[in-house]
Design a protein around this motif. Structure first.
Motif, mmCIF file in Angstrom:
data_model
loop_
_atom_site.group_PDB
_atom_site.id
_atom_site.type_symbol
_atom_site.label_atom_id
_atom_site.label_comp_id
_atom_site.label_asym_id
_atom_site.label_seq_id
_atom_site.Cartn_x
_atom_site.Cartn_y
_atom_site.Cartn_z
ATOM 1 N N ALA A 69 -21.305 3.845 6.327
ATOM 2 C CA ALA A 69 -20.461 4.960 6.787
ATOM 3 C C ALA A 69 -19.415 4.486 7.811
ATOM 4 C CB ALA A 69 -21.328 6.076 7.360
ATOM 5 N N HIS A 70 -19.752 3.471 8.598
ATOM 6 C CA HIS A 70 -18.724 2.874 9.476
ATOM 7 C C HIS A 70 -17.623 2.229 8.625
ATOM 8 C CE1 HIS A 70 -20.780 3.618 13.144
ATOM 9 N NE2 HIS A 70 -21.591 2.594 13.144
ATOM 10 N N LEU A 71 -18.055 1.559 7.560
ATOM 11 C CA LEU A 71 -17.087 0.936 6.646
ATOM 12 C C LEU A 71 -16.106 2.007 6.155
ATOM 13 C CD1 LEU A 71 -18.137 -1.279 3.593
ATOM 14 C CD2 LEU A 71 -16.480 0.542 3.339
ATOM 15 N N ALA A 72 -16.655 3.145 5.736
ATOM 16 C CA ALA A 72 -15.808 4.228 5.208
ATOM 17 C C ALA A 72 -14.898 4.786 6.303
ATOM 18 C CB ALA A 72 -16.683 5.332 4.629
ATOM 19 N N THR A 73 -15.422 4.871 7.518
ATOM 20 C CA THR A 73 -14.624 5.387 8.635
ATOM 21 C C THR A 73 -13.447 4.454 8.924
ATOM 22 O OG1 THR A 73 -16.649 6.304 9.557
ATOM 23 C CG2 THR A 73 -14.762 6.181 11.042
ATOM 24 N N ALA A 74 -13.749 3.164 8.957
ATOM 25 C CA ALA A 74 -12.686 2.184 9.237
ATOM 26 C C ALA A 74 -11.653 2.184 8.122
ATOM 27 C CB ALA A 74 -13.299 0.794 9.406
ATOM 28 N N GLN A 78 -7.815 2.926 8.922
ATOM 29 C CA GLN A 78 -6.767 1.945 8.643
ATOM 30 C C GLN A 78 -5.737 2.526 7.671
ATOM 31 O OE1 GLN A 78 -6.787 -0.743 10.510
ATOM 32 N NE2 GLN A 78 -4.928 -1.647 9.678
ATOM 33 N N ASN A 79 -6.180 3.511 6.862
ATOM 34 C CA ASN A 79 -5.253 4.199 5.960
ATOM 35 C C ASN A 79 -4.596 5.401 6.636
ATOM 36 O OD1 ASN A 79 -5.065 3.156 3.123
ATOM 37 N ND2 ASN A 79 -7.287 3.169 3.335
ATOM 38 N N ASN A 80 -4.630 5.428 7.960
ATOM 39 C CA ASN A 80 -4.018 6.539 8.696
ATOM 40 C C ASN A 80 -4.575 7.890 8.271
ATOM 41 O OD1 ASN A 80 -2.464 5.584 10.675
ATOM 42 N ND2 ASN A 80 -0.518 5.741 9.575
ATOM 43 N N TYR A 242 -1.537 7.975 13.856
ATOM 44 C CA TYR A 242 -1.820 8.784 12.663
ATOM 45 C C TYR A 242 -0.583 9.543 12.205
ATOM 46 C CZ TYR A 242 -6.421 7.555 14.287
ATOM 47 O OH TYR A 242 -7.501 6.839 14.719
ATOM 48 N N SER A 243 0.261 9.898 13.171
ATOM 49 C CA SER A 243 1.465 10.648 12.831
ATOM 50 C C SER A 243 2.633 9.704 12.487
ATOM 51 C CB SER A 243 1.805 11.552 14.026
ATOM 52 O OG SER A 243 3.124 11.913 14.049
ATOM 53 N N GLU A 244 2.393 8.424 12.570
ATOM 54 C CA GLU A 244 3.437 7.402 12.358
ATOM 55 C C GLU A 244 4.628 7.674 13.278
ATOM 56 O OE1 GLU A 244 4.078 7.133 8.112
ATOM 57 O OE2 GLU A 244 2.239 5.973 7.896
ATOM 58 N N ALA A 245 4.285 7.914 14.542
ATOM 59 C CA ALA A 245 5.293 8.323 15.523
ATOM 60 C C ALA A 245 5.707 7.174 16.444
ATOM 61 C CB ALA A 245 4.752 9.484 16.350
ATOM 62 N N GLY A 246 5.348 5.951 16.092
ATOM 63 C CA GLY A 246 5.647 4.811 16.970
ATOM 64 C C GLY A 246 7.134 4.712 17.296
ATOM 65 N N LYS A 247 7.964 4.828 16.268
ATOM 66 C CA LYS A 247 9.403 4.688 16.507
ATOM 67 C C LYS A 247 9.914 5.866 17.341
ATOM 68 C CE LYS A 247 13.867 4.004 14.326
ATOM 69 N NZ LYS A 247 14.446 5.045 15.155
ATOM 70 N N VAL A 454 2.998 -6.078 15.589
ATOM 71 C CA VAL A 454 2.818 -5.631 14.197
ATOM 72 C C VAL A 454 1.993 -4.356 14.168
ATOM 73 C CG1 VAL A 454 1.984 -6.264 11.900
ATOM 74 C CG2 VAL A 454 2.978 -8.008 13.388
ATOM 75 N N ARG A 455 2.544 -3.352 13.525
ATOM 76 C CA ARG A 455 1.924 -2.036 13.474
ATOM 77 C C ARG A 455 0.525 -2.100 12.849
ATOM 78 N NH1 ARG A 455 1.654 2.361 10.425
ATOM 79 N NH2 ARG A 455 1.626 4.237 11.681
ATOM 80 N N ASP A 456 -0.375 -1.326 13.407
ATOM 81 C CA ASP A 456 -1.735 -1.184 12.865
ATOM 82 C C ASP A 456 -2.505 -2.501 12.802
ATOM 83 O OD1 ASP A 456 -1.342 1.494 12.611
ATOM 84 O OD2 ASP A 456 -0.978 1.448 10.454
ATOM 85 N N SER A 457 -2.224 -3.405 13.729
ATOM 86 C CA SER A 457 -2.968 -4.667 13.703
ATOM 87 C C SER A 457 -4.057 -4.695 14.771
ATOM 88 C CB SER A 457 -2.009 -5.845 13.886
ATOM 89 O OG SER A 457 -1.340 -5.693 15.104
ATOM 90 N N TYR A 458 -4.254 -3.577 15.435
ATOM 91 C CA TYR A 458 -5.308 -3.463 16.459
ATOM 92 C C TYR A 458 -6.122 -2.224 16.102
ATOM 93 C CZ TYR A 458 -7.288 -3.218 21.242
ATOM 94 O OH TYR A 458 -8.118 -3.190 22.343
ATOM 95 N N HIS A 459 -7.373 -2.433 15.747
ATOM 96 C CA HIS A 459 -8.224 -1.340 15.253
ATOM 97 C C HIS A 459 -9.463 -1.283 16.154
ATOM 98 C CE1 HIS A 459 -10.015 0.894 11.611
ATOM 99 N NE2 HIS A 459 -11.017 0.782 12.454
ATOM 100 N N MET A 460 -9.394 -0.412 17.172
ATOM 101 C CA MET A 460 -10.485 -0.371 18.142
ATOM 102 C C MET A 460 -11.177 0.984 18.098
ATOM 103 S SD MET A 460 -12.138 -2.053 20.476
ATOM 104 C CE MET A 460 -11.078 -3.471 20.682
ATOM 105 N N GLU A 461 -12.472 0.961 17.856
ATOM 106 C CA GLU A 461 -13.246 2.208 17.865
ATOM 107 C C GLU A 461 -13.787 2.357 19.279
ATOM 108 O OE1 GLU A 461 -15.788 4.641 18.557
ATOM 109 O OE2 GLU A 461 -17.141 3.051 17.912
#
Ligand SMILES: Cc1ncc(C[n+]2csc(CCOP(=O)(O)OP(=O)(O)O)c2C)c(N)n1
Ligand SMILES: O=C1C[C@@H](O)[C@H](O)[C@@H](O)C1=O
Ligand SMILES: [Mg+2]
Length: 642
Positions: A69-74, A78-80, A242-247, A454-461
């Motif tokens: 279930a952690h696998l599924a969460t990640a 990662q798919n926003n 999640y909102s792809e609001a970085g820019k 690089v966008r989305d290269s840090y995935h911290m729970e």
């Protein structure tokens, strides 16, 4: 209307295969597949359905329900949050194993669909194997435990209930403000019961993810707060990603000369290289971000839950006139800190605010403060990168068991500090590689020290900070982004707790890299314990002695050998040169790798201008504990009350 006679489980599989989302005009198939560990509670119902016809859904085999279930969460994260892997377990222990993961997904606002088997609706075999049996009510089963950790919960006791249950499941899973874990409990007899389902239940369904904009009154409130501020500070939270609001966030900050700090969930939404990006903020924040936070007169939290780690337990913002603005899709989160609220999508809201503030010709009063704070932190980073073990060694963390560092160095032959190792990893791995973490001392170090453009290269729970997420999560991330190298940053304690899906990565030919930091301890908890004047109890990995206590020598573990046993390529490293060589070689491998990094205890980063409120004994026989309690009370007196 036509009808189709199917079992409930067959109908469920067909329904899942027909769900799509649409965001910014792009249609995306929502359910990638189903991960299961079969048992009597799901194999003959859901298992039969998946075996007979799973359409375009992929099948994944978990090895531990929590890890699966952690696998599924990640994967979803990662798919926003735009794709999920549903998870099914048997009844009882298999289901209970997913409860932790459900909490983890919910706190992080990540969609996770859980389909645990349940006891018989007919109660004919009562009690079935693994039924808990609550004498107070036979309606209570293990699956009721999910209620506390899920955003939606249902039990399908008749096959026709599936339809409203699944429509509501989709409502919650695809709602940016409400998403989290959803539990649809499936009594094992009902899974196999048949019903004439209407064909419209199976039609392709597209759930629109819309970008809501706050009301004009809310926007005006925010504009007034900003134009009257001199030293505003933005907090970039997970909602920005999640909102792809970085820019949009960068444009906002650049336009109005406003610096921003990152939360764990928000890091890698915007480039570290931006002159306005101060890096990690809060308890595990760095010197630059926390220094600016200290003086800020307006804190604009975008897509942040404002957890105690982000706000330093409401102590960080010490300007007596400080005000708070929240921009959040969730009204619940927007209400925190008595903020001036703008309830809406991060990207859409920032874009509108940028226009409105331009009309007011706003610019903050910062001059050189942002640059100077960043320069001071860069200097400190140079020192951290150069920390090495030698004569008169002074570790970063003062409170320690005397002799532990020397004993560890002798046992392992290591001279590696954690801060230097992290810098070497940053230098050596690819720019677009993804690092994953969750628990222990590593999240703090990474939030302070890790940089990426690089966008989305840090995935911290770091909502649940759940030990065991690191390796399971790394596999979910790899399945989401197979082209990128993925690194699980994992403590020895966390590895020992849960690494079952490491084997799954080998089975799936999905290469992940585990960077295992072995310091023979629950290191960060040892710091917390000893830093608050308590003894050294239960936080180092030592043999039990004849005296009866766990006070013997360190217990050595060959983690590289464990990984080798699974079929991975592994390495043991004790200095920077060995670490670099192992990292380079691991890039050439096609199979999963593990680098057993022997790290001297107490060499992680310490705090920078931050405080964390933890419960401390107010009465103790130890003066050191009393001192810690006094310190806590002093900090508490300076913190906001709520
Ligand atoms: C599932 C779970 N149980 C307990 C904790 C509490 N906890 C947080 S960090 C930690 C020790 C981590 O040790 P290790 O993974 O070796 O990391 P280190 O601090 O040594 O870097 C514990 C027990 C947790 N976060 N998650
Ligand atoms: O109790 C904890 C302390 C934190 O330092 C750590 O990162 C986290 O994993 C935790 O659970
Ligand atoms: Mg450890």
């Amino acid at each position: 209307m036509g009808t189709i006679r199917m079992t409930m489980a067959q109908a469920l599989v067909r329904f899942l295969d027909n769900q799509y989302i649409c965001v910014d005009g792009k249609e995306i198939k929502f359910v990638e597949g189903v991960a299961t560990i079969f048992g009597h509670g799901n194999v003959c119902g859901l298992g039969q359905a998946l075996d007979q016809n799973r359409g375009a859904l992929k099948y994944f085999q978990g090895k531990n329900e929590q890890g699966m279930a952690h696998l599924a969460t990640a994967f979803a994260r990662q798919n926003n949050r735009r794709k999920i892997i549903a998870c099914s377990s048997s009844i009882g222990p298999g289901a209970a194993n997913m409860v932790t993961a459900a909490g983890c997904a919910t706190v992080n606002n990540i969609p996770l669909l859980l389909l645990p088997g349940d006891t018989f609706a007919t109660r004919q075999p009562d009690p079935v194997l693994q039924q808990v049996e609550q004498p107070s009510s036979l309606t209570v089963t293990t699956n009721d435990a999910f209620k506390a950790v899920c955003k939606y919960w249902d039990r399908v006791q008749r096959p026709e209930q599936l339809m409203t249950a699944m429509i509501n499941a989709m409502r919650v899973l695809t709602d940016p403000a409400e998403t989290g874990a959803v539990c649809i409990a499936l009594p094992q007899d009902v899974q196999g019961e048949s019903y004439d389902y209407p064909d419209y239940f199976f039609k392709k369904r597209v759930h629109r993810i819309t970008r809501s904009i706050p009301s004009s009154e809310e926007l005006q409130d925010v504009v007034e707060a900003v134009v009257t501020s001199k030293k505003p500070l933005v907090i970039c939270g997970g909602g920005v990603k999640y909102s792809e609001a970085g820019k949009a966030l960068l444009d906002f900050c650049e336009n109005f000369n406003i610096p921003f700090g990152e939360t764990q969930a928000g890091k890698s939404a915007c480039p570290s290289g931006s002159e306005y990006n101060l890096g990690g903020i809060g308890v595990t924040g760095n010197l630059a971000a926390n220094q600016i936070a200290d003086k800020a007169d307006l804190v604009i939290a975008v897509g942040s839950r404002l957890s105690d780690f982000t706000t330093s337990s409401k102590w960080l913002f010490k300007n007596p006139d400080v005000k708070f603005v929240t921009i959040n899709a969730s009204r619940f989160h927007a209400y925190k800190m008595d903020a001036i609220k703008a309830v809406g999508d991060a990207k859409a809201t920032l874009e509108v605010l940028t226009e409105l503030l331009r009309e007011r010709n706003y610019r903050s009063a910062y001059k050189n403060e942002i640059r100077d704070a960043k320069a001071a932190w860069d200097k400190e980073m140079e020192r951290l990168a150069a920390c090495s073990y030698g004569e008169n060694f002074k570790p970063e963390i003062e409170a320690r068991n005397p002799g532990s560092i020397e004993e560890f160095a002798e046992m392992t032959g290591s001279s590696l500090t954690q801060t230097a190792a992290i810098c070497e990893i940053r230098r050596t791995i690819a720019d677009d590689a993804i690092v994953i973490g969750a628990s222990g001392s590593l999240p703090g170090d990474l939030q302070r020290m890790w940089t990426t453009d690089v966008r989305d290269s840090y995935h911290m729970e770091y909502g649940y900070s759940c030990m065991g997420y690191e390796i399971s999560g790394a596999l979910g991330v790899k399945i989401a982004e197979p082209e990128r190298e993925v690194y699980a940053m994992c403590g020895d304690g966390s590895f020992l707790m849960l690494h079952s899906e490491f084997f799954t990565s080998i089975q799936e030919h999905q290469k992940i890299n585990v960077l295992l930091f072995d310091n023979a301890s629950f290191g960060c908890i040892n710091n917390l314990e000893m830093g608050n004047g308590i003894g050294n109890l239960g936080t180092e990995f030592r043999y039990r002695e004849a005296s009866g206590d766990l006070t013997g020598s360190f217990v050595p573990i060959d983690f590289a050998k464990i990984a080798e046993g699974y079929g991975a390529k592994s390495y043991t490293v004790r200095n920077l040169a060995e670490l670099k060589a192992a990292l380079e070689d691991s890039k050439k491998q096609n199979v999963s790798t593990l680098i057993d990094i022997k790290i001297l205890p107490k060499t992680m980063t310490h705090d920078y201008l931050s405080w964390w409120h933890v419960g401390i004994a107010s009465t103790s026989e130890k003066p050191s504990v009393c001192t810690a309690c006094e310190k806590k009370n002093q900090h508490l007196a300076q913190a906001r009350k709520y």
